[in-house]
Design a protein around this motif. Structure first.
Motif, short mmCIF file in Angstrom:
data_model
loop_
_atom_site.label_atom_id
_atom_site.label_comp_id
_atom_site.label_asym_id
_atom_site.label_seq_id
_atom_site.Cartn_x
_atom_site.Cartn_y
_atom_site.Cartn_z
N THR A 14 29.32 7.17 151.88
CA THR A 14 27.99 7.39 151.46
C THR A 14 28.49 6.48 149.39
O THR A 14 29.41 6.49 149.18
N HIS A 15 28.04 6.54 149.04
CA HIS A 15 27.01 5.82 148.11
C HIS A 15 25.92 5.79 147.62
O HIS A 15 24.53 5.86 148.22
N GLN A 16 25.92 6.35 145.79
CA GLN A 16 24.79 5.71 144.81
C GLN A 16 24.52 5.16 143.99
O GLN A 16 25.74 4.32 143.61
N THR A 108 20.65 7.83 147.14
CA THR A 108 21.75 7.93 147.66
C THR A 108 22.72 6.97 149.30
O THR A 108 21.17 7.73 150.24
#
Length: 124
Positions: A14-16, A108
């Motif tokens: 997961t990455h924003q 996201t």
């Protein structure tokens, strides 16, 4: 921007981040590899400020970029709709691209993988 996820596991990723069509490098790229066949789901959520699309490419040469610019998965819904792709992917290297259509887009990226005990046959 280019980010190396590395070997994808069932823990996922997961990455924003933010993308904008007016920037020097408008697309965000995420490189990952699979040690074996997997059912992989990609999601672009929390979209605000514009529209972004999601593309999956196979990296046949292992150089971190798509080799032929022909995506193997696309989600390009309009506006702030969430984007989703689910695919059975074989062992190898891949690139996920988050591409802004308009606006400065907050998002996201989520990547989830499951590795089956037996081969999955895709009849689509």
């Amino acid at each position: 921007m280019s980010t190396t996820i590395g070997a994808l596991t069932e823990a996922g990723y997961t990455h924003q981040d933010v993308v904008s069509p007016g920037s020097i490098t408008p697309n965000d790229f995420y490189n990952f590899s699979l040690a074996s066949q997997a059912q992989v789901s990609f999601s672009l959520t929390g979209i605000s400020g514009g529209d972004a699309d999601l593309y999956i490419f196979q990296d046949l040469t292992g150089n971190g970029i798509s080799d032929d610019d022909i995506p193997i998965g696309v989600s390009d819904l309009g506006g702030t709709s969430e984007e989703h792709i689910s695919a059975v992917l074989e062992q190898g290297d891949y690139v996920v691209s988050v591409s802004p259509f308009y606006g400065t887009v907050n998002y996201t990226l989520g990547v989830d993988a499951s590795f089956p005990q037996t081969q999955i046959t895709d009849y689509s």
